[in-house]
Motif scaffolding. Structure first.
Motif, mmCIF file in Angstrom:
data_model
loop_
_atom_site.group_PDB
_atom_site.id
_atom_site.type_symbol
_atom_site.label_atom_id
_atom_site.label_comp_id
_atom_site.label_asym_id
_atom_site.label_seq_id
_atom_site.Cartn_x
_atom_site.Cartn_y
_atom_site.Cartn_z
ATOM 1 N N GLN A 1 0.098 -1.220 -0.159
ATOM 2 C CA GLN A 1 0.402 0.297 -0.524
ATOM 3 C C GLN A 1 0.681 1.545 0.361
ATOM 4 O O GLN A 1 0.207 2.199 -0.187
ATOM 5 N N ALA A 2 2.539 1.230 0.122
ATOM 6 C CA ALA A 2 2.931 2.530 0.142
ATOM 7 C C ALA A 2 2.796 3.383 -1.576
ATOM 8 O O ALA A 2 2.687 4.374 -0.744
ATOM 9 N N TRP A 3 2.186 2.470 -2.256
ATOM 10 C CA TRP A 3 2.369 3.887 -3.032
ATOM 11 C C TRP A 3 1.101 4.887 -3.201
ATOM 12 O O TRP A 3 0.710 5.902 -3.214
ATOM 13 N N THR A 4 -0.077 4.136 -2.497
ATOM 14 C CA THR A 4 -0.887 4.773 -1.939
ATOM 15 C C THR A 4 -1.227 5.795 -0.830
ATOM 16 O O THR A 4 -1.943 6.770 -0.572
ATOM 17 N N ARG A 5 -0.754 5.097 -0.119
ATOM 18 C CA ARG A 5 -1.281 5.809 1.327
ATOM 19 C C ARG A 5 0.601 6.602 1.523
ATOM 20 O O ARG A 5 0.548 7.877 1.722
ATOM 21 N N ASP A 6 2.013 6.157 1.141
ATOM 22 C CA ASP A 6 2.889 6.967 1.145
ATOM 23 C C ASP A 6 3.340 7.933 0.025
ATOM 24 O O ASP A 6 3.788 9.262 0.635
ATOM 25 N N TYR A 7 3.373 8.120 -0.829
ATOM 26 C CA TYR A 7 3.846 8.992 -2.050
ATOM 27 C C TYR A 7 3.202 9.922 -1.978
ATOM 28 O O TYR A 7 3.679 11.159 -2.547
ATOM 29 N N PRO A 8 1.748 9.568 -2.390
ATOM 30 C CA PRO A 8 1.017 10.735 -2.580
ATOM 31 C C PRO A 8 1.043 12.101 -1.540
ATOM 32 O O PRO A 8 0.481 13.362 -2.077
ATOM 33 N N THR A 9 1.596 11.774 -0.022
ATOM 34 C CA THR A 9 1.661 12.641 0.864
ATOM 35 C C THR A 9 3.381 13.558 0.731
ATOM 36 O O THR A 9 3.886 13.893 1.506
ATOM 37 N N ALA B 1 9.997 19.447 -2.314
ATOM 38 C CA ALA B 1 11.485 18.688 -2.160
ATOM 39 C C ALA B 1 10.533 17.525 -3.108
ATOM 40 O O ALA B 1 12.102 16.474 -3.625
ATOM 41 N N PHE B 2 10.277 16.945 -3.635
ATOM 42 C CA PHE B 2 10.489 16.034 -5.034
ATOM 43 C C PHE B 2 9.240 16.025 -5.785
ATOM 44 O O PHE B 2 7.933 15.483 -5.472
ATOM 45 N N ALA C 1 -0.546 10.303 -9.206
ATOM 46 C CA ALA C 1 -1.474 9.700 -9.533
ATOM 47 C C ALA C 1 -1.123 8.719 -10.752
ATOM 48 O O ALA C 1 -2.477 7.820 -10.298
ATOM 49 N N HIS C 2 -0.333 8.490 -11.433
ATOM 50 C CA HIS C 2 0.106 7.754 -12.422
ATOM 51 C C HIS C 2 -0.144 5.885 -11.258
ATOM 52 O O HIS C 2 -0.099 5.233 -12.012
ATOM 53 N N MET C 3 1.225 6.846 -10.816
ATOM 54 C CA MET C 3 1.844 5.652 -10.475
ATOM 55 C C MET C 3 0.750 4.173 -9.337
ATOM 56 O O MET C 3 0.923 3.515 -8.836
ATOM 57 N N GLU C 4 0.373 5.274 -8.478
ATOM 58 C CA GLU C 4 -1.394 5.088 -7.565
ATOM 59 C C GLU C 4 -2.216 4.061 -8.678
ATOM 60 O O GLU C 4 -2.788 2.994 -8.181
ATOM 61 N N ARG C 5 -2.452 4.034 -9.806
ATOM 62 C CA ARG C 5 -3.187 3.374 -11.090
ATOM 63 C C ARG C 5 -2.923 2.253 -11.386
ATOM 64 O O ARG C 5 -3.495 0.960 -12.233
ATOM 65 N N LEU C 6 -1.638 1.866 -10.606
ATOM 66 C CA LEU C 6 -0.426 0.841 -11.423
ATOM 67 C C LEU C 6 -1.064 -0.448 -10.531
ATOM 68 O O LEU C 6 -1.027 -0.159 -9.477
#
Length: 117
Positions: free
Chosen positions: A60-68, A73-74, A82-87
């Protein structure tokens, strides 16, 4: 990888025969067919292990950690998250397999092909 996971059972022997024969029909030399078979087999096994580990550790890291992530900085993450979450795993596996197979085709075209009969 292949040496310690070889079962030598009928199903494995059949798939090995089919894959090696396919490389032969594609014009690959016996030496190149052997290498490409190992590349394909090791890729498949490595992917299966990686996929299992990913799901076990944290799928779940893609949908929990990366969007925040801080967009200052990034910025690259922010533009693409958003594209990464859908994969999903299937989409990524199929893309990786297609890239691998394209590489196999290119390698066969560049070296190790037997002359056409």
């Amino acid at each position: 990888m292949a040496t310690y996971r070889t079962t030598r059972r009928p199903a494995e022997m059949q798939i090995m025969e089919h894959v090696l024969a396919a490389f032969g029909r594609a014009g690959c030399s016996p030496a190149l067919a052997a290498v490409l078979h190992r590349v394909y087999g090791d890729f498949s096994l490595a992917w299966a292990g990686m996929d299992a580990a990913f799901e076990t550790l944290d799928g779940q890291a893609w949908t929990r950690d990366y969007p925040t992530a801080d967009p200052i900085a990034f910025p690259a993450i922010a533009r693409r998250v958003a594209h990464m979450e859908r994969l999903d795993g299937t989409t990524v596996f199929l893309a990786a397999l297609e890239i691998l197979l394209d590489g196999i085709v290119a390698e066969a075209a560049n070296r190790g092909r037997t002359p056409a009969a």
